[in-house]
Design an enzyme around this catalytic site. Structure first.
Site, PDB file in Angstrom:
ATOM      1  N   ARG A 122     -15.158   9.765  40.219  1.00 43.76           N
ATOM      2  CA  ARG A 122     -16.036  10.821  40.307  1.00 43.76           C
ATOM      3  C   ARG A 122     -17.200  10.488  41.445  1.00 43.76           C
ATOM      4  O   ARG A 122     -18.202  10.086  41.274  1.00 43.76           O
ATOM      5  CB  ARG A 122     -16.628  11.046  39.086  1.00 43.76           C
ATOM      6  CG  ARG A 122     -15.925  11.778  37.997  1.00 43.76           C
ATOM      7  CD  ARG A 122     -16.453  12.071  36.765  1.00 43.76           C
ATOM      8  NE  ARG A 122     -15.984  13.065  36.032  1.00 43.76           N
ATOM      9  CZ  ARG A 122     -16.482  13.249  34.774  1.00 43.76           C
ATOM     10  NH1 ARG A 122     -17.217  12.673  34.135  1.00 43.76           N
ATOM     11  NH2 ARG A 122     -15.909  14.385  34.072  1.00 43.76           N
ATOM     12  N   GLN A 127     -15.233  15.595  44.842  1.00 47.15           N
ATOM     13  CA  GLN A 127     -15.467  16.686  43.874  1.00 47.15           C
ATOM     14  C   GLN A 127     -14.543  18.069  43.892  1.00 47.15           C
ATOM     15  O   GLN A 127     -14.293  18.363  42.757  1.00 47.15           O
ATOM     16  CB  GLN A 127     -16.864  17.393  44.460  1.00 47.15           C
ATOM     17  CG  GLN A 127     -18.021  16.548  43.604  1.00 47.15           C
ATOM     18  CD  GLN A 127     -19.346  17.100  44.127  1.00 47.15           C
ATOM     19  OE1 GLN A 127     -19.784  18.222  44.747  1.00 47.15           O
ATOM     20  NE2 GLN A 127     -20.444  16.283  43.775  1.00 47.15           N
ATOM     21  N   ASP A 130     -11.603  17.087  41.527  1.00 44.89           N
ATOM     22  CA  ASP A 130     -12.085  16.276  40.244  1.00 44.89           C
ATOM     23  C   ASP A 130     -11.519  17.621  38.956  1.00 44.89           C
ATOM     24  O   ASP A 130     -12.187  18.250  38.578  1.00 44.89           O
ATOM     25  CB  ASP A 130     -13.423  16.153  40.133  1.00 44.89           C
ATOM     26  CG  ASP A 130     -13.941  15.487  38.806  1.00 44.89           C
ATOM     27  OD1 ASP A 130     -13.236  15.230  38.142  1.00 44.89           O
ATOM     28  OD2 ASP A 130     -15.039  15.119  38.960  1.00 44.89           O
ATOM     29  N   SER A 133     -13.354  16.997  35.760  1.00 39.12           N
ATOM     30  CA  SER A 133     -14.680  17.644  35.620  1.00 39.12           C
ATOM     31  C   SER A 133     -14.489  19.309  35.388  1.00 39.12           C
ATOM     32  O   SER A 133     -15.126  19.933  34.784  1.00 39.12           O
ATOM     33  CB  SER A 133     -15.418  17.670  36.766  1.00 39.12           C
ATOM     34  OG  SER A 133     -15.995  16.386  36.863  1.00 39.12           O
ATOM     35  N   TYR A 228     -20.212   5.122  34.768  1.00 41.46           N
ATOM     36  CA  TYR A 228     -19.715   5.715  33.384  1.00 41.46           C
ATOM     37  C   TYR A 228     -20.942   5.059  32.576  1.00 41.46           C
ATOM     38  O   TYR A 228     -21.393   4.251  32.807  1.00 41.46           O
ATOM     39  CB  TYR A 228     -18.362   5.474  33.116  1.00 41.46           C
ATOM     40  CG  TYR A 228     -17.234   6.125  33.681  1.00 41.46           C
ATOM     41  CD1 TYR A 228     -16.876   7.376  32.986  1.00 41.46           C
ATOM     42  CD2 TYR A 228     -16.704   5.790  35.070  1.00 41.46           C
ATOM     43  CE1 TYR A 228     -16.011   8.264  33.565  1.00 41.46           C
ATOM     44  CE2 TYR A 228     -15.556   6.583  35.499  1.00 41.46           C
ATOM     45  CZ  TYR A 228     -15.347   7.744  35.039  1.00 41.46           C
ATOM     46  OH  TYR A 228     -14.465   8.653  35.551  1.00 41.46           O
TER      47      TYR A 228
HETATM   48  P1  NAD Z   1     -18.973  12.933  30.860  1.00 45.15           P
HETATM   49  O1  NAD Z   1     -18.675  11.423  31.064  1.00 45.15           O
HETATM   50  O2  NAD Z   1     -19.202  13.474  32.011  1.00 45.15           O
HETATM   51  O3  NAD Z   1     -19.977  13.006  29.748  1.00 45.15           O
HETATM   52  C1  NAD Z   1     -20.154  12.010  28.650  1.00 45.15           C
HETATM   53  C2  NAD Z   1     -21.453  11.986  28.381  1.00 45.15           C
HETATM   54  O4  NAD Z   1     -21.793  11.322  27.174  1.00 45.15           O
HETATM   55  C3  NAD Z   1     -22.262  11.198  29.506  1.00 45.15           C
HETATM   56  O5  NAD Z   1     -23.494  11.617  30.154  1.00 45.15           O
HETATM   57  C4  NAD Z   1     -22.585   9.715  28.580  1.00 45.15           C
HETATM   58  O6  NAD Z   1     -23.931   9.285  29.109  1.00 45.15           O
HETATM   59  C5  NAD Z   1     -22.639  10.264  27.253  1.00 45.15           C
HETATM   60  N1  NAD Z   1     -22.859   9.368  26.301  1.00 45.15           N
HETATM   61  C6  NAD Z   1     -21.902   8.292  26.160  1.00 45.15           C
HETATM   62  N2  NAD Z   1     -22.384   7.748  25.003  1.00 45.15           N
HETATM   63  C7  NAD Z   1     -23.426   8.279  24.563  1.00 45.15           C
HETATM   64  C8  NAD Z   1     -24.130   8.064  23.411  1.00 45.15           C
HETATM   65  N3  NAD Z   1     -23.795   7.235  22.310  1.00 45.15           N
HETATM   66  N4  NAD Z   1     -25.000   9.134  23.105  1.00 45.15           N
HETATM   67  C9  NAD Z   1     -25.481  10.011  23.644  1.00 45.15           C
HETATM   68  N5  NAD Z   1     -24.596  10.284  24.697  1.00 45.15           N
HETATM   69  C10 NAD Z   1     -23.537   9.510  25.317  1.00 45.15           C
HETATM   70  O7  NAD Z   1     -17.498  13.447  30.156  1.00 45.15           O
HETATM   71  P2  NAD Z   1     -17.205  15.009  30.252  1.00 45.15           P
HETATM   72  O8  NAD Z   1     -16.178  14.908  31.336  1.00 45.15           O
HETATM   73  O9  NAD Z   1     -18.435  15.996  30.025  1.00 45.15           O
HETATM   74  O10 NAD Z   1     -16.475  15.027  29.011  1.00 45.15           O
HETATM   75  C11 NAD Z   1     -17.181  15.036  27.690  1.00 45.15           C
HETATM   76  C12 NAD Z   1     -16.086  14.998  26.528  1.00 45.15           C
HETATM   77  O11 NAD Z   1     -15.320  16.227  26.358  1.00 45.15           O
HETATM   78  C13 NAD Z   1     -15.218  13.732  26.541  1.00 45.15           C
HETATM   79  O12 NAD Z   1     -14.937  13.283  25.291  1.00 45.15           O
HETATM   80  C14 NAD Z   1     -13.844  14.823  27.064  1.00 45.15           C
HETATM   81  O13 NAD Z   1     -12.800  14.104  26.667  1.00 45.15           O
HETATM   82  C15 NAD Z   1     -14.012  15.870  26.388  1.00 45.15           C
HETATM   83  N6  NAD Z   1     -13.112  17.309  26.643  1.00 45.15           N
HETATM   84  C16 NAD Z   1     -12.640  17.671  25.627  1.00 45.15           C
HETATM   85  C17 NAD Z   1     -11.736  18.718  25.801  1.00 45.15           C
HETATM   86  C18 NAD Z   1     -11.429  19.373  24.761  1.00 45.15           C
HETATM   87  O14 NAD Z   1     -10.466  20.241  24.756  1.00 45.15           O
HETATM   88  N7  NAD Z   1     -11.582  19.098  23.451  1.00 45.15           N
HETATM   89  C19 NAD Z   1     -11.582  19.073  27.270  1.00 45.15           C
HETATM   90  C20 NAD Z   1     -12.339  18.360  28.390  1.00 45.15           C
HETATM   91  C21 NAD Z   1     -13.066  17.305  27.755  1.00 45.15           C
END
Ligand code: NAD
Length: 380
Positions: A122, A127, A130, A133, A228
């Site tokens: 990332r 971008q 990605d 994202s 990350y």
């Molecule tokens: P990302 O890495 O951009 O964001 C994750 C955020 O969580 C980060 O900002 C990180 O700092 C924060 N984080 C980590 N540990 C934490 C904690 N203990 N307390 C508070 N915040 C914390 O990830 P993303 O691309 O935004 O994806 C987010 C989630 O959505 C992932 O789990 C991803 O797999 C999921 N997702 C799900 C689907 C679905 O269909 N269910 C689809 C796409 C993404």
């Protein structure tokens, strides 16, 4: 190059890796495009549109796999799909859950070069490629709509002859790509939103979307060198549970998105916290795929416990197949162009995007993350 687009066969998957508009683009660049009959149908892109663009429709899947140089897909390949790959060909798509011993054996036997879309770093240069994202952004948007559907309350402030109804209150935990899109969507629907993240850097972004940032004595060192989130200490998690517990009880909707690269998602909402939430509240657990941020989430199911609906949502991008396919299409095409930009089409392993995303090259594992088995949760 001869590019093949097979039909996605993963259960419930509606997306397609290349849409007709992008097919036109690839054909104009001199590539040949072979698309499996019906591949775009569930995303509302009929074969006729691909044909009109100049692509060849192939009805025999085996024939498609055996006649091309590059396969572009979304969902990780199943074993029988890998078995159909032509010797010496290239595979591009999401791969993490497919990285098993069988995968590496077949890659080696067939000298396959494979690229994982989720390993594209990332960085600003990547971008446009990605896909993680793009898909997370769709998930964040959809999560809010699902919450609005299950919540027995309006999202916006309503001033009616029958009285004034205050707006719904939404807490977003984890303000990464999905979280920020969830905040923006909930705000557009008129909810009062607050958000929490371990990375202090996101406070400004949260506030610029009109949400409140939940403050905490944040650890200064919340990010890894690759940007990350880091795993937090036990002490930090204890404090986080107290804060989230307190905020969750004040909100009607909680959307959790916290993930740790290559690891099980952290538990942020314990069953005790759920018990203290208002009856009728909704939790949308976007981390369900990585085990869930809520202790009682059941991946793939919507359950009601202690008066709270908990949605263990999976594959949300597939619920918006038209735009998800368009975004993925653009991402994978930009990535493909980047990989093969040299005139002789030689891959440049000095380049960070190529190096990080390549899993096998001519059948040999070349990826450091994969070597260290990070997807199995082994710390690196
Ligand atoms: P990302 O890495 O951009 O964001 C994750 C955020 O969580 C980060 O900002 C990180 O700092 C924060 N984080 C980590 N540990 C934490 C904690 N203990 N307390 C508070 N915040 C914390 O990830 P993303 O691309 O935004 O994806 C987010 C989630 O959505 C992932 O789990 C991803 O797999 C999921 N997702 C799900 C689907 C679905 O269909 N269910 C689809 C796409 C993404």
């Amino acid at each position: 190059m001869k590019i093949g687009i097979p039909k996605e066969i993963y259960k419930g998957e509606k997306r397609v890796a290349i849409i007709p508009k992008i097919a036109t683009h690839l054909l104009k660049e001199g590539h040949e495009l072979f698309i499996e009959a019906g591949a775009g149908e569930k995303a509302c892109f009929p074969d006729a549109e691909y044909k009109q663009a100049g692509a060849v429709i192939v009805t025999d899947t085996q024939l498609l796999y055996s006649g091309i140089e590059v396969i572009m897909k979304i969902q990780p390949p199943q074993k029988h799909e890998l078995e159909m790959l032509k010797n010496g060909s290239t595979y591009i798509g999401f791969l993490s859950s497919a990285l098993t011993d069988d995968f590496f054996k077949l890659m080696s036997e067939k000298s396959i070069t494979s690229f994982a879309m989720e390993f594209i770093p990332r960085i600003s240069r990547s971008q446009s490629m990605d896909a993680l994202s793009s898909m997370a952004s769709i998930a964040g948007y959809r999560a809010v709509l699902i919450a609005a559907q299950y919540l027995g309350k309006f999202f916006p402030l309503m001033m009616t002859a029958a009285g004034t109804i205050p707006p719904a209150r939404v807490l977003v935990v984890g303000a990464g790509v999905a979280g920020l899109q969830a905040i923006a969507t909930a705000r557009r629907l008129g909810a009062r939103v607050e958000a929490f993240d371990t990375r202090p850097a996101v406070k400004e972004q949260v506030e610029s979307l009109g949400a409140q940032f939940v403050e905490m004595e944040l650890v200064a060192d919340a990010e890894t060198s690759t940007g990350y989130a880091k795993e937090m200490t036990e002490e930090f998690m204890k404090r986080e549970h107290e804060i989230i517990g307190d905020r969750a009880a004040q909100n009607h909707v909680v959307i959790t998105t916290a993930q740790l690269f290559g690891k099980r998602a952290p538990i942020l909402i314990t069953e005790e916290i759920v018990k203290k939430m208002q009856k009728g509240s909704v939790i949308i657990d976007l981390a369900a795929e990585q085990g869930g941020n809520c202790e009682i989430t059941e991946p793939g199911k919507n359950i009601c416990k202690h008066g709270v609906t908990i949605c263990g949502v999976l594959n949300l991008p597939s619920t918006l197949p038209i735009d998800a396919s368009a975004m993925y299409s653009r991402n994978i095409t930009e990535f493909f162009k980047h990989l093969y930009m040299a005139e002789d089409r030689k891959l440049d392993f000095e380049d960070k995007i190529t190096k990080n995303s390549c899993v096998t090259y001519n059948g040999k594992i070349v990826n450091d993350h994969v070597r260290k088995a990070i997807w199995k949760g082994v710390d690196t």
